[in-house]
Design a protein around this motif. Structure first.
Motif, mmCIF file in Angstrom:
data_model
loop_
_atom_site.group_PDB
_atom_site.id
_atom_site.type_symbol
_atom_site.label_atom_id
_atom_site.label_comp_id
_atom_site.label_asym_id
_atom_site.label_seq_id
_atom_site.Cartn_x
_atom_site.Cartn_y
_atom_site.Cartn_z
ATOM 1 N N ALA A 2 21.790 59.116 54.424
ATOM 2 C CA ALA A 2 22.919 58.765 53.223
ATOM 3 C C ALA A 2 24.189 59.673 53.451
ATOM 4 O O ALA A 2 24.892 59.956 53.858
ATOM 5 C CB ALA A 2 22.872 59.130 51.828
ATOM 6 N N LEU A 3 23.684 61.162 54.288
ATOM 7 C CA LEU A 3 25.068 61.949 54.956
ATOM 8 C C LEU A 3 25.358 61.699 55.889
ATOM 9 O O LEU A 3 26.504 61.844 56.095
ATOM 10 C CB LEU A 3 23.530 63.539 55.097
ATOM 11 C CG LEU A 3 23.744 63.867 53.895
ATOM 12 C CD1 LEU A 3 22.269 65.182 54.278
ATOM 13 C CD2 LEU A 3 24.591 64.515 52.486
ATOM 14 N N ALA A 4 24.743 61.337 56.490
ATOM 15 C CA ALA A 4 25.602 60.450 58.111
ATOM 16 C C ALA A 4 26.218 59.201 57.178
ATOM 17 O O ALA A 4 28.068 59.507 57.993
ATOM 18 C CB ALA A 4 24.315 59.897 58.784
ATOM 19 N N PHE A 5 26.081 58.538 56.390
ATOM 20 C CA PHE A 5 27.396 57.675 55.966
ATOM 21 C C PHE A 5 28.489 58.591 55.339
ATOM 22 O O PHE A 5 29.558 57.990 55.537
ATOM 23 C CB PHE A 5 26.568 56.735 54.814
ATOM 24 C CG PHE A 5 25.821 55.393 55.464
ATOM 25 C CD1 PHE A 5 26.875 54.274 56.291
ATOM 26 C CD2 PHE A 5 24.506 55.170 55.555
ATOM 27 C CE1 PHE A 5 26.112 53.194 56.589
ATOM 28 C CE2 PHE A 5 23.443 54.614 56.292
ATOM 29 C CZ PHE A 5 24.880 53.150 56.511
ATOM 30 N N GLN A 6 27.939 59.199 54.653
ATOM 31 C CA GLN A 6 29.488 59.808 53.766
ATOM 32 C C GLN A 6 29.830 60.712 54.887
ATOM 33 O O GLN A 6 31.405 60.424 54.595
ATOM 34 C CB GLN A 6 28.667 61.043 52.797
ATOM 35 C CG GLN A 6 29.779 61.390 51.799
ATOM 36 C CD GLN A 6 28.901 62.793 50.692
ATOM 37 O OE1 GLN A 6 27.595 63.221 51.425
ATOM 38 N NE2 GLN A 6 29.788 63.270 49.913
ATOM 39 N N LYS A 7 29.841 61.067 55.868
ATOM 40 C CA LYS A 7 30.634 61.456 56.648
ATOM 41 C C LYS A 7 30.508 61.099 57.953
ATOM 42 O O LYS A 7 32.813 60.824 57.958
ATOM 43 C CB LYS A 7 29.948 62.983 57.504
ATOM 44 C CG LYS A 7 30.039 63.069 59.071
ATOM 45 C CD LYS A 7 29.721 64.365 59.686
ATOM 46 C CE LYS A 7 29.822 64.671 60.834
ATOM 47 N NZ LYS A 7 29.210 65.560 62.133
ATOM 48 N N LEU A 8 30.829 59.237 57.425
ATOM 49 C CA LEU A 8 31.420 58.226 59.071
ATOM 50 C C LEU A 8 32.662 57.959 58.175
ATOM 51 O O LEU A 8 33.127 57.466 58.140
ATOM 52 C CB LEU A 8 30.174 57.603 59.338
ATOM 53 C CG LEU A 8 29.148 58.009 60.064
ATOM 54 C CD1 LEU A 8 28.418 57.156 60.558
ATOM 55 C CD2 LEU A 8 30.126 58.117 62.129
ATOM 56 N N MET A 9 32.327 57.848 56.874
ATOM 57 C CA MET A 9 33.649 56.721 55.861
ATOM 58 C C MET A 9 35.130 57.351 55.915
ATOM 59 O O MET A 9 36.066 56.796 55.712
ATOM 60 C CB MET A 9 33.179 56.676 54.642
ATOM 61 C CG MET A 9 31.794 56.467 54.327
ATOM 62 S SD MET A 9 32.057 54.442 54.891
ATOM 63 C CE MET A 9 30.135 53.712 53.982
ATOM 64 N N GLU A 10 34.977 58.632 56.134
ATOM 65 C CA GLU A 10 36.144 59.150 56.710
ATOM 66 C C GLU A 10 37.058 58.975 58.004
ATOM 67 O O GLU A 10 37.854 59.379 58.246
ATOM 68 C CB GLU A 10 36.322 61.067 56.890
ATOM 69 C CG GLU A 10 35.683 61.366 55.537
ATOM 70 C CD GLU A 10 35.592 63.391 55.447
ATOM 71 O OE1 GLU A 10 35.562 63.558 56.622
ATOM 72 O OE2 GLU A 10 34.889 63.808 54.231
ATOM 73 N N ARG A 11 35.759 58.627 58.595
ATOM 74 C CA ARG A 11 36.693 58.304 60.278
ATOM 75 C C ARG A 11 35.894 56.910 60.492
ATOM 76 O O ARG A 11 34.438 57.514 61.448
ATOM 77 C CB ARG A 11 36.508 59.167 61.525
ATOM 78 C CG ARG A 11 37.017 58.879 62.748
ATOM 79 C CD ARG A 11 36.967 60.494 63.346
ATOM 80 N NE ARG A 11 37.768 59.912 64.954
ATOM 81 C CZ ARG A 11 37.267 60.417 65.623
ATOM 82 N NH1 ARG A 11 37.033 61.795 66.076
ATOM 83 N NH2 ARG A 11 38.252 59.913 67.103
ATOM 84 N N PRO A 12 35.938 55.514 60.231
ATOM 85 C CA PRO A 12 34.904 54.590 60.814
ATOM 86 C C PRO A 12 34.525 54.688 62.542
ATOM 87 O O PRO A 12 35.708 55.015 63.021
ATOM 88 C CB PRO A 12 36.006 53.296 60.416
ATOM 89 C CG PRO A 12 36.902 53.833 59.897
ATOM 90 C CD PRO A 12 36.875 55.226 60.076
ATOM 91 N N THR A 13 33.448 54.511 62.766
ATOM 92 C CA THR A 13 33.074 54.886 63.944
ATOM 93 C C THR A 13 31.826 54.075 63.701
ATOM 94 O O THR A 13 30.997 53.464 63.209
ATOM 95 C CB THR A 13 32.650 55.948 64.289
ATOM 96 O OG1 THR A 13 32.441 56.337 65.971
ATOM 97 C CG2 THR A 13 31.982 56.858 63.770
ATOM 98 N N ILE A 14 30.219 54.285 65.110
ATOM 99 C CA ILE A 14 29.194 53.650 65.606
ATOM 100 C C ILE A 14 28.142 55.306 65.396
ATOM 101 O O ILE A 14 29.247 55.630 66.526
ATOM 102 C CB ILE A 14 29.471 52.870 66.551
ATOM 103 C CG1 ILE A 14 30.264 51.733 65.888
ATOM 104 C CG2 ILE A 14 27.988 52.189 66.367
ATOM 105 C CD1 ILE A 14 30.812 50.716 67.318
ATOM 106 N N ILE A 15 27.800 54.974 65.125
ATOM 107 C CA ILE A 15 26.307 56.321 65.572
ATOM 108 C C ILE A 15 25.107 55.852 64.969
ATOM 109 O O ILE A 15 24.319 54.472 64.645
ATOM 110 C CB ILE A 15 26.414 56.910 64.662
ATOM 111 C CG1 ILE A 15 26.283 57.029 62.936
ATOM 112 C CG2 ILE A 15 27.510 57.700 64.649
ATOM 113 C CD1 ILE A 15 25.659 58.147 62.095
#
Length: 296
Positions: A2-15
């Motif tokens: 969930a933390l990873a998703f929250q961070k990614l929403m600011e800058r769309p990418t792929i992890i």
């Protein structure tokens, strides 16, 4: 996660992500560019709770599509839980097949807008009985393997060719990191400018490679450059004992699908509204070649 998703929403990418519990585990690609979750490897004691967790994950983060790269013994379990099979590659997991099992969470995402047009293009490609002979590379062009020093030029090429792309190829940091595992080949003109490029994303654990990141400047299209790049990529991959190859091409692109067909790849299915490329979600054709299992 969930933390990873929250961070990614600011800058769309792929992890790449992973989770492990006593009842199931999986590795995945968290793809906010294309609003999808891809499960690469998995294990479960009971399939239903495992799938329920994936459904919740996609719905909670408004992902429109879930793709599971299912093994042969599992694809029917996913089918019974509401997935559809969109394609298969005969040799993917060290010679064993993979089944692309998809679940859609958006009615519009599940509906192909250009199916008939794409079918007509595919028919023309597959029924093309006289593959064009590969042209000689023009004398003012040179073919070479890319390195990290080429990253700035490759970024400029991808930025010019694609309005949007399924992976962040215009991010120099992402591209440089890809160079550490994957292969890029490129063609330069007489001014040493990169005019065409392609890559192979290697999954060494599974023993396969995806032929991808194909781009040619508009003024250099129609010269058969991509076939030269694919031959070089296949040579490089063979030297690393990677022979199970696949590619995902825009279903609306006659040229790219024809290149794959003429290079000996076999059509293996269509992934509906699979990724954001050239300004919107598009259907992608799945092609495969080589490996321990026959792709005929």
């Amino acid at each position: 996660m969930a933390l990873a998703f929250q961070k990614l929403m600011e800058r769309p990418t792929i992890i790449k992500g992973s989770k492990q519990t006593k009842n199931h585990s999986y590795t995945c690609s968290i793809d906010t560019i294309n609003r999808r979750l891809i499960i690469h490897r998995y294990w479960w004691k009971d399939v239903a709770p495992f799938v329920a967790e994936l459904f919740d994950l996609c719905r909670n983060h408004e992902f429109g599509k879930l793709i599971v790269q299912a093994r042969e013994q599992d694809w029917q379990s996913f089918l019974k839980l509401g997935f559809v099979m969109e394609g298969t590659i005969p040799s993917f997991f060290q010679g064993e097949p993979v089944y692309y099992m998809s679940k859609f969470f958006d009615a519009k995402r599940q509906l192909s807008r250009h199916w008939q047009e794409e079918e007509e293009i595919l028919e023309k490609v597959i029924l093309h009985k006289q593959p064009a002979k590969r042209r000689e590379l023009p004398p003012d062009l040179t073919l070479e393997v890319g390195t990290e020093k080429h990253v700035p030029e490759l970024v400029r090429l991808f930025a010019r060719v694609f309005d949007t792309y399924p992976s962040p190829l215009t991010d120099p940091e992402y591209l440089a990191k890809s160079m550490q595992n994957d292969i890029f080949v490129l063609i330069r003109d007489g001014k040493k400018r990169i005019v065409s490029a392609a890559g192979a994303e290697i999954d060494r654990m599974a023993g396969n490679a995806e032929m991808t990141n194909c781009a040619t400047l508009p003024e250099y299209r129609g010269y058969g450059l991509m076939s030269h790049l694919f031959v070089k990529l296949e040579e490089e991959l063979a030297s690393q004992q990677i022979r199970s190859l696949f590619s995902i091409a825009r279903a609306k692109s006659f040229g790219m699908n024809r290149v794959l067909h003429e290079m000996g790849y076999t059509y293996r299915g269509r992934l509906i509204n699979n990724c954001d490329i050239c300004g919107g979600l598009e259907d992608m054709n799945l092609w495969a070649k080589g490996g321990a299992a026959s792709c005929s």
